[in-house]
Design a protein around this motif. Structure first.
Motif, short mmCIF file in Angstrom:
data_model
loop_
_atom_site.label_atom_id
_atom_site.label_comp_id
_atom_site.label_asym_id
_atom_site.label_seq_id
_atom_site.Cartn_x
_atom_site.Cartn_y
_atom_site.Cartn_z
N PRO A 1 -10.03 26.96 3.10
CA PRO A 1 -9.31 26.64 4.21
C PRO A 1 -9.75 26.35 5.50
O PRO A 1 -9.25 25.51 6.46
CB PRO A 1 -8.43 27.94 4.11
N ASP A 2 -11.18 26.97 5.50
CA ASP A 2 -11.83 26.44 7.09
C ASP A 2 -12.43 25.09 7.14
O ASP A 2 -13.05 24.86 8.13
CB ASP A 2 -12.70 27.59 7.40
N MET A 3 -12.62 24.46 5.93
CA MET A 3 -13.13 23.20 5.94
C MET A 3 -12.54 22.28 6.82
O MET A 3 -10.98 22.19 6.81
CB MET A 3 -13.24 22.51 4.59
N VAL A 4 -12.96 21.46 7.81
CA VAL A 4 -12.32 20.62 8.66
C VAL A 4 -12.26 19.21 7.60
O VAL A 4 -13.18 18.82 7.28
CB VAL A 4 -13.33 20.28 9.87
N VAL A 5 -11.11 18.78 7.49
CA VAL A 5 -10.57 17.77 6.53
C VAL A 5 -10.26 16.43 7.76
O VAL A 5 -9.35 16.49 8.30
CB VAL A 5 -9.50 17.79 5.71
N ILE A 6 -10.90 15.20 7.43
CA ILE A 6 -10.64 14.21 8.29
C ILE A 6 -10.26 13.14 7.32
O ILE A 6 -10.95 13.00 6.15
CB ILE A 6 -11.87 13.62 9.06
N THR A 7 -9.34 12.15 7.68
CA THR A 7 -9.03 11.09 6.57
C THR A 7 -9.12 9.99 7.12
O THR A 7 -8.98 9.53 8.29
CB THR A 7 -7.40 11.52 6.04
N ASP A 8 -9.45 8.86 6.55
CA ASP A 8 -9.26 7.34 6.80
C ASP A 8 -7.80 7.02 6.79
O ASP A 8 -7.53 7.08 5.74
CB ASP A 8 -10.23 6.55 5.67
N VAL A 9 -7.34 6.14 7.77
CA VAL A 9 -6.01 5.68 7.87
C VAL A 9 -6.40 4.24 7.76
O VAL A 9 -6.48 3.44 8.69
CB VAL A 9 -5.05 6.17 8.85
N CYS A 10 -6.15 3.57 6.44
CA CYS A 10 -6.34 2.02 6.28
C CYS A 10 -5.41 1.69 5.05
O CYS A 10 -5.26 2.61 4.07
CB CYS A 10 -7.74 1.84 6.10
N LEU A 11 -5.24 0.42 4.72
CA LEU A 11 -4.31 0.27 3.78
C LEU A 11 -5.28 -1.00 2.73
O LEU A 11 -4.78 -0.83 1.74
CB LEU A 11 -3.23 -0.85 4.23
N CYS A 12 -6.73 -1.21 3.10
CA CYS A 12 -7.21 -2.20 2.21
C CYS A 12 -7.50 -1.56 0.95
O CYS A 12 -7.33 -2.56 -0.26
CB CYS A 12 -8.63 -2.39 2.74
N GLU A 13 -7.60 -0.41 0.56
CA GLU A 13 -8.07 0.23 -0.83
C GLU A 13 -6.71 0.42 -1.50
O GLU A 13 -6.48 0.68 -2.70
CB GLU A 13 -8.67 1.65 -0.74
N TYR A 14 -5.67 0.28 -0.73
CA TYR A 14 -4.29 0.70 -1.28
C TYR A 14 -3.42 -0.79 -1.85
O TYR A 14 -2.40 -0.51 -2.22
CB TYR A 14 -3.29 1.45 -0.50
N THR A 15 -4.01 -1.65 -1.09
CA THR A 15 -2.84 -2.84 -1.51
C THR A 15 -3.40 -3.99 -2.54
O THR A 15 -4.71 -3.90 -2.75
CB THR A 15 -3.07 -4.05 0.05
N GLY A 66 0.92 -1.25 0.06
CA GLY A 66 -0.06 0.02 0.22
C GLY A 66 0.78 1.39 -0.09
O GLY A 66 0.46 2.38 0.47
N SER A 67 1.90 1.23 -0.58
CA SER A 67 2.85 2.40 -0.64
C SER A 67 1.94 3.68 -1.19
O SER A 67 2.84 4.96 -0.63
CB SER A 67 4.19 2.17 -1.43
N ARG A 68 1.15 3.72 -1.94
CA ARG A 68 0.58 4.79 -2.51
C ARG A 68 -0.40 5.64 -1.44
O ARG A 68 -0.60 6.80 -1.35
CB ARG A 68 -0.51 4.71 -3.82
N SER A 69 -0.40 4.82 -0.35
CA SER A 69 -1.32 5.46 1.07
C SER A 69 -0.42 6.51 1.48
O SER A 69 -1.28 7.36 2.03
CB SER A 69 -1.69 4.33 1.82
N TYR A 70 0.86 6.59 1.33
CA TYR A 70 1.87 7.72 2.22
C TYR A 70 2.39 8.56 1.03
O TYR A 70 3.32 9.43 1.54
CB TYR A 70 2.66 7.16 3.13
N ALA A 71 2.13 8.32 -0.44
CA ALA A 71 2.75 9.01 -1.28
C ALA A 71 2.35 10.36 -1.16
O ALA A 71 1.26 10.86 -1.16
CB ALA A 71 2.49 8.64 -2.59
N GLU A 72 3.38 11.51 -1.25
CA GLU A 72 3.35 12.93 -1.30
C GLU A 72 2.09 13.16 -2.47
O GLU A 72 1.37 14.40 -2.09
CB GLU A 72 4.54 13.50 -1.38
N ASP A 73 2.17 12.79 -3.62
CA ASP A 73 1.51 12.90 -4.43
C ASP A 73 0.04 11.97 -4.78
O ASP A 73 -0.42 11.89 -5.74
CB ASP A 73 1.94 12.94 -5.75
#
Length: 98
Positions: A43-57, A21-28
């Motif tokens: 800029p004021d939008m609260v951005v939450i991200t999902d941390v998981c590898l299933c979609e990247y592997t 799942g190396s694309r999960s942490y790619a800068e681009d």
């Protein structure tokens, strides 16, 4: 839109997948680029991200597979890289998938 009452959670579908799942942490990566784009426009939008590898592997599991089993140590290291890359990109919150 744009007040601190506005929020979004991002889940990524990468352009390519691999065993770790190396694309999960790619800068681009898709999530990293989405965060930057959202923060640039709202800029004021609260951005939450999902941390998981299933979609990247390429195997679809949520971790690194070694000898037919999820290797927790390797997986946690990659998830930490992913979470940090989201934070560096501007995410307000990172959260593990459930």
């Amino acid at each position: 839109m744009g007040s601190r009452d506005s929020s979004i959670i991002l889940f990524g579908i990468p352009d390519r997948k691999d065993a770790v799942g190396s694309r999960s942490y790619a800068e681009d990566g898709v999530v990293q680029m989405a965060i930057a784009g959202i923060k640039a426009k709202v800029p004021d939008m609260v951005v939450i991200t999902d941390v998981c590898l299933c979609e990247y592997t390429d195997h679809g599991h949520c971790g690194v597979i070694k000898n037919g089993k999820v290797d927790n140590d390797s997986t946690l290291e990659i998830l930490a890289h992913q979470a940090l890359s989201h934070a560096y990109a501007g995410a307000d919150f990172v959260g593990p998938s459930t």
